[in-house]
Design a protein around this motif. Structure first.
Motif, PDB file in Angstrom:
ATOM      1  N   HIS A   1       0.858  -1.177   0.000  1.00  0.00           N
ATOM      2  CA  HIS A   1       0.000   0.000   0.000  1.00  0.00           C
ATOM      3  C   HIS A   1       0.896   1.230   0.000  1.00  0.00           C
ATOM      4  O   HIS A   1       1.825   1.321   0.793  1.00  0.00           O
ATOM      5  N   TYR A   2       0.610   2.151  -0.900  1.00  0.00           N
ATOM      6  CA  TYR A   2       1.408   3.377  -0.943  1.00  0.00           C
ATOM      7  C   TYR A   2       0.503   4.591  -0.962  1.00  0.00           C
ATOM      8  O   TYR A   2      -0.641   4.545  -1.392  1.00  0.00           O
ATOM      9  N   LYS A   3       1.047   5.687  -0.450  1.00  0.00           N
ATOM     10  CA  LYS A   3       0.307   6.939  -0.403  1.00  0.00           C
ATOM     11  C   LYS A   3       1.291   8.062  -0.661  1.00  0.00           C
ATOM     12  O   LYS A   3       2.356   8.116  -0.041  1.00  0.00           O
ATOM     13  N   PHE A   4       0.948   8.922  -1.603  1.00  0.00           N
ATOM     14  CA  PHE A   4       1.754  10.110  -1.802  1.00  0.00           C
ATOM     15  C   PHE A   4       1.534  11.036  -0.620  1.00  0.00           C
ATOM     16  O   PHE A   4       0.416  11.139  -0.102  1.00  0.00           O
ATOM     17  N   SER A   5       2.581  11.713  -0.187  1.00  0.00           N
ATOM     18  CA  SER A   5       2.468  12.564   0.994  1.00  0.00           C
ATOM     19  C   SER A   5       1.473  13.703   0.782  1.00  0.00           C
ATOM     20  O   SER A   5       0.905  14.221   1.735  1.00  0.00           O
TER      21      SER A   5
ATOM     22  N   SER B   1      -5.808   9.693  -0.187  1.00  0.00           N
ATOM     23  CA  SER B   1      -6.124   8.270  -0.345  1.00  0.00           C
ATOM     24  C   SER B   1      -4.879   7.425  -0.617  1.00  0.00           C
ATOM     25  O   SER B   1      -3.854   7.925  -1.087  1.00  0.00           O
ATOM     26  N   CYS B   2      -5.007   6.142  -0.334  1.00  0.00           N
ATOM     27  CA  CYS B   2      -3.941   5.169  -0.584  1.00  0.00           C
ATOM     28  C   CYS B   2      -4.234   4.399  -1.867  1.00  0.00           C
ATOM     29  O   CYS B   2      -5.393   4.258  -2.256  1.00  0.00           O
ATOM     30  N   ASP B   3      -3.188   3.896  -2.489  1.00  0.00           N
ATOM     31  CA  ASP B   3      -3.311   3.020  -3.644  1.00  0.00           C
ATOM     32  C   ASP B   3      -2.531   1.751  -3.344  1.00  0.00           C
ATOM     33  O   ASP B   3      -1.794   1.663  -2.360  1.00  0.00           O
TER      34      ASP B   3
END
Length: 136
Positions: A52-56, A60-62
């Motif tokens: 799971h990654y999230k741009f700062s 939302s997460c992707d």
């Protein structure tokens, strides 16, 4: 309960969810009784893992999916960039573990499945600033 020779036996399903990412493919696994003749069982598809990654800058997460227990940092960056339609020439990615706040630096570093990371876009070819500054 009588079982015919060579017929697989369904095991009872375990109670509860053993892990947060359990997909249920191992529930009802087939086992041949030892007294029966062994028949070949079709192999299962490899397990799909995710990160799971999230741009700062986003709310939302992707998710990035892959096969195996871990993924190399370089491969994770490539998958994130293709998923987000980013070009390598325009920017690079800085990846940090959400829980430990540790930044991953080496592209060969394995990142375990089901990890959560924070992603920051950095200018292409950017070098991380040294952690200590000398004042003269």
């Amino acid at each position: 309960m009588a079982v015919a020779a060579g017929q697989p036996v369904l095991l009872p399903q375990p109670l509860g969810d053993p892990s947060p990412h359990h997909c249920g493919t191992c529930l009802g696994a087939k086992v041949t009784p030892p007294s029966a003749t062994v028949t070949p069982v079709q192999s299962r598809a490899p397990t799909v893992s995710c990160i799971h990654y999230k741009f700062s800058s986003k709310v939302s997460c992707d998710t990035v999916t892959f096969h195996g227990l871990n993924i190399a940092l370089g491969n994770l960056k490539q998958q994130i960039m293709s998923h987000e339609k980013l070009k390598v020439a325009n920017c690079g990615l800085q990846i940090t573990n959400t829980q430990t706040k540790k930044e991953y630096l080496d592209d060969n570093t394995p990142i375990p499945k089901n990890s959560s990371v924070i992603v920051r876009r950095v200018p292409a070819g950017a070098v991380k600033a040294p952690s200590r500054a000398r004042i003269l």
